[in-house]
Design a protein around this motif. Structure first.
Motif, PDB file in Angstrom:
ATOM      1  N   ARG A  30      82.534  12.585  26.675  1.00  0.00           N
ATOM      2  CA  ARG A  30      83.366  13.732  26.300  1.00  0.00           C
ATOM      3  C   ARG A  30      83.784  14.549  27.511  1.00  0.00           C
ATOM      4  O   ARG A  30      84.958  14.881  27.688  1.00  0.00           O
ATOM      5  CB  ARG A  30      82.606  14.626  25.319  1.00  0.00           C
ATOM      6  CG  ARG A  30      83.400  15.843  24.854  1.00  0.00           C
ATOM      7  CD  ARG A  30      82.542  16.826  24.101  1.00  0.00           C
ATOM      8  NE  ARG A  30      81.536  17.435  24.972  1.00  0.00           N
ATOM      9  CZ  ARG A  30      80.231  17.405  24.746  1.00  0.00           C
ATOM     10  NH1 ARG A  30      79.761  16.799  23.674  1.00  0.00           N
ATOM     11  NH2 ARG A  30      79.383  17.969  25.582  1.00  0.00           N
ATOM     12  N   GLU A  34      87.658  14.687  28.913  1.00  0.00           N
ATOM     13  CA  GLU A  34      88.368  15.973  28.893  1.00  0.00           C
ATOM     14  C   GLU A  34      88.931  16.290  30.276  1.00  0.00           C
ATOM     15  O   GLU A  34      90.038  16.828  30.397  1.00  0.00           O
ATOM     16  CB  GLU A  34      87.433  17.082  28.423  1.00  0.00           C
ATOM     17  CG  GLU A  34      87.144  17.034  26.924  1.00  0.00           C
ATOM     18  CD  GLU A  34      86.279  18.192  26.453  1.00  0.00           C
ATOM     19  OE1 GLU A  34      85.743  18.929  27.321  1.00  0.00           O
ATOM     20  OE2 GLU A  34      86.134  18.370  25.234  1.00  0.00           O
ATOM     21  N   LEU A  93      90.820  21.962  28.672  1.00  0.00           N
ATOM     22  CA  LEU A  93      89.652  21.502  27.915  1.00  0.00           C
ATOM     23  C   LEU A  93      88.362  21.805  28.660  1.00  0.00           C
ATOM     24  O   LEU A  93      87.341  22.100  28.059  1.00  0.00           O
ATOM     25  CB  LEU A  93      89.777  19.999  27.638  1.00  0.00           C
ATOM     26  CG  LEU A  93      90.980  19.591  26.791  1.00  0.00           C
ATOM     27  CD1 LEU A  93      91.051  18.079  26.659  1.00  0.00           C
ATOM     28  CD2 LEU A  93      90.929  20.238  25.423  1.00  0.00           C
ATOM     29  N   ILE A 179      88.750  13.054  19.906  1.00  0.00           N
ATOM     30  CA  ILE A 179      89.629  13.473  20.993  1.00  0.00           C
ATOM     31  C   ILE A 179      91.005  12.827  20.850  1.00  0.00           C
ATOM     32  O   ILE A 179      92.037  13.467  21.096  1.00  0.00           O
ATOM     33  CB  ILE A 179      88.990  13.130  22.351  1.00  0.00           C
ATOM     34  CG1 ILE A 179      87.673  13.903  22.526  1.00  0.00           C
ATOM     35  CG2 ILE A 179      89.935  13.440  23.496  1.00  0.00           C
ATOM     36  CD1 ILE A 179      86.885  13.527  23.764  1.00  0.00           C
ATOM     37  N   ARG A 283      91.086  20.583  21.122  1.00  0.00           N
ATOM     38  CA  ARG A 283      89.670  20.229  21.035  1.00  0.00           C
ATOM     39  C   ARG A 283      89.172  20.378  19.606  1.00  0.00           C
ATOM     40  O   ARG A 283      89.433  21.374  18.945  1.00  0.00           O
ATOM     41  CB  ARG A 283      88.838  21.120  21.962  1.00  0.00           C
ATOM     42  CG  ARG A 283      87.355  20.799  21.935  1.00  0.00           C
ATOM     43  CD  ARG A 283      86.531  21.797  22.723  1.00  0.00           C
ATOM     44  NE  ARG A 283      86.686  21.606  24.155  1.00  0.00           N
ATOM     45  CZ  ARG A 283      87.290  22.461  24.964  1.00  0.00           C
ATOM     46  NH1 ARG A 283      87.808  23.570  24.472  1.00  0.00           N
ATOM     47  NH2 ARG A 283      87.379  22.233  26.249  1.00  0.00           N
TER      48      ARG A 283
END
Length: 574
Positions: A30, A34, A93, A179, A283
């Motif tokens: 993650r 991002e 993000l 995502i 997000r």
């Protein structure tokens, strides 16, 4: 007495911080992904070797020069904010500056990067605390490749406390799916142990992307709505000249954007509320208030114990959001929550309505296994009263043509033909009228009921009926819901209402009993009035019990079935 309070060593502080940010393989993926999206990447390749605790994320983003690479993994370093004021202008993000530094504390970190327009790339290996251990020039396409090796190698207890490899891979897949829904135009390639695991192809909209993630849902089962909505009055939107606006930032006007993808309730739903998803500014987040708003908007449109498929994405002014609630940025504080709830409810109502914009062929996608036909007694029904609050304009030009088995209305539509079940269409009309205007009217003489339990009496009082003892084991009811006034079986209806449920349950029961019954013949005018009233309802796709009301067969489907595209010959007059 010696003090028992002492400052923690730096290495302990770093371990605590790292543990809050990096807690699994999925969290590593993650954080790195991002960063790739913040760099404007349109293609991301994630490679995993779970048995070796190794992850690599490669992207085609803007890349970093040598100076930025040397600073990237130091504590709380970021290019995305400069001061405390910027915490209320988050347009990226990532912004905490913790991820890469935390990875150097818990694993071995290597980054290769080349900026767009640069003719040389660099490879850097970082040591504990984010210190640069090795630097060398390298051949690499523009973009960045981050490799994390031996994750939790210095924290064996963390490895032992994690779920099985299969469960961790499932979590990684779920993370990437979430995502990808927020960024549908990105190409994803996911590899596991040097074999391609799955891919996600880019799509113009989230609605077009969703069937790749939820294969049991077809494109025709979904309705997508995109709305531009005004910002709340206290919103101070960033100007387009702000240095913090990223290339993909949606916030450069005086309006916010709402994207909604819903599974049409007459075609698809779930056993659990696991597909009620909310994303804000790119997000996925946990917002119980907004999730409950979505569930409430679908109330009385789905079968019992079934839940909707709904993905909501809000692109709103950053000053409305406080991201500093959770290190993983999955929970937020949202200002003006009531305003956003109202906007979401209106958007869902629009998505569930029937109009020329969202009309879709239902004959092959609806999950109606059979159309119910009940042999019930005939009765008189009044279709003429109009609700003064209803819009007199009919959204679709449905023309009643015929009645089949005294149960289904055949209707002609400019784009095809529809089959509408008369009982549940009328039930939907009556239910919404009851919700809008619940009226109890007096009855003379009163209705006498026998042998009611205390719980039944309490239930009737709870929904507003006037009931009082009338003798031994006798009760007098002095008012009833207005739609039951014309019924001969109102006593039986009152008994049904006494068996429990809230006011909405009572309204559903009254609507069901009051609606025209299957088996009742209708003339052309009665059918047309029913169709017009039904089309004006807020949720015309299903009855209050969740049953689909109509079956549509579009002209294009008729053309395919009769093969009108075949060229047989001019001599046949075609």
């Amino acid at each position: 007495m010696a003090s028992t309070i002492q400052a923690l060593p730096t290495e302990v502080v770093y371990l605590i911080t790292a543990g809050e940010v990096i807690d699994s393989l999925a969290s590593v993926v993650r954080e790195l992904v991002e960063n790739s999206l913040d760099a404007g990447a349109t293609r991301i390749v994630v490679s995993l070797w779970p048995q070796q605790w190794r992850i690599r994320v490669a992207d085609n983003g803007c890349g970093m020069n040598l100076d930025d690479l040397q600073q990237a993994a130091t504590a709380h370093s970021t290019s995305k904010i400069r001061s405390s004021a910027d915490l209320w202008k988050i347009n990226s993000l990532g912004f905490r500056g913790e991820a890469l530094h935390s990875l150097t504390t818990l694993a071995e970190l290597e980054i290769l990067s080349r900026p767009l327009g640069g003719n040389l790339g660099w490879r850097i290996i970082y040591g504990d605390g984010g210190k640069v251990v090795q630097v060398e020039a390298t051949a690499i396409a523009p973009g960045t490749v981050v490799t994390v090796s031996h994750l939790f190698g210095n924290c064996s207890s963390r490895r032992q406390g994690l779920p099985t490899t299969a469960q961790q891979m499932k979590a990684v897949q779920a993370t990437i799916h979430q995502i990808a829904l927020c960024h549908p135009r990105v190409t994803w390639q996911i590899w596991q142990n040097d074999r391609q695991w799955f891919t996600i192809c880019p799509a113009a909209t989230t609605g077009q992307l969703l069937p790749q993630i939820l294969p049991q849902v077809r494109q025709g089962d979904l309705q997508e709505v995109k709305l531009e909505i005004p910002n709340p009055l206290n919103s101070e939107l960033l100007t387009p000249h702000s240095s913090l606006l990223t290339p993909h930032s949606p916030l450069s006007t005086q309006h916010s954007a709402l994207t909604l993808v819903v599974g049409l309730p007459d075609r698809c739903h779930r056993h659990r509320p696991d597909w009620v998803r909310v994303a804000i500014n790119g997000r996925m987040v946990q917002t119980p208030e907004l999730e409950q708003t979505i569930l409430s908007a679908f109330h009385r449109t789905l079968p019992r114990d079934r839940y909707p498929i709904c993905f909501l994405h809000l692109a709103i002014s950053p000053d409305q959001i406080n991201w500093n609630r959770n290190p993983a940025k999955t929970e937020i504080y949202l200002n003006e929550i009531i305003y956003w709830q109202e906007q979401i409810t209106q958007a869902i109502n629009q998505a569930l309505s029937i109009s020329s914009n969202n009309l879709k062929e239902a004959v092959h996608t609806t999950r109606v296994s059979k159309l119910l036909k009940a042999a019930e007694a005939k009765g008189g029904y009044n279709f003429n009263p109009q609700n003064p609050n209803e819009n007199p304009k009919t959204p679709n030009s449905l023309k009643a043509v015929a009645q089949v088995s005294n149960t289904y209305i055949v209707a002609e539509h400019p784009s095809g033909m529809w089959l509408v079940e008369q009982h549940i269409a009328h039930e939907r009309v009556l239910y919404e009228r009851l919700c809008d205007d619940w009226q109890l009217v007096p009855v003379e003489p009163p209705i006498i009921l026998y042998q009611l339990s205390p719980a039944q009496v309490l239930q009737l009082q709870r929904i507003g009926l006037e009931i009082e003892p009338f003798g031994e084991q006798l009760w007098a009811v002095r008012n009833i819901p207005a739609p039951l006034q014309q019924r001969d079986d109102y006593a039986e209806a009152i008994l049904e209402l006494s068996w429990g449920g809230d006011l909405q349950t009572a309204q559903v029961a009254v609507a069901c009993r009051s609606a025209i019954r299957n088996g009742t013949p209708m003339n052309q005018q009665e059918m047309q009035i029913l169709l017009d009233n039904w089309q004006r309802t807020r949720n015309p796709r299903t009855c209050p019990h969740g049953r689909p009301i109509y079956l549509s067969l579009e002209e294009s489907a008729l053309a395919r079935f009769f093969r009108r595209n075949w060229v047989i010959g001019k001599s046949h007059g075609i």
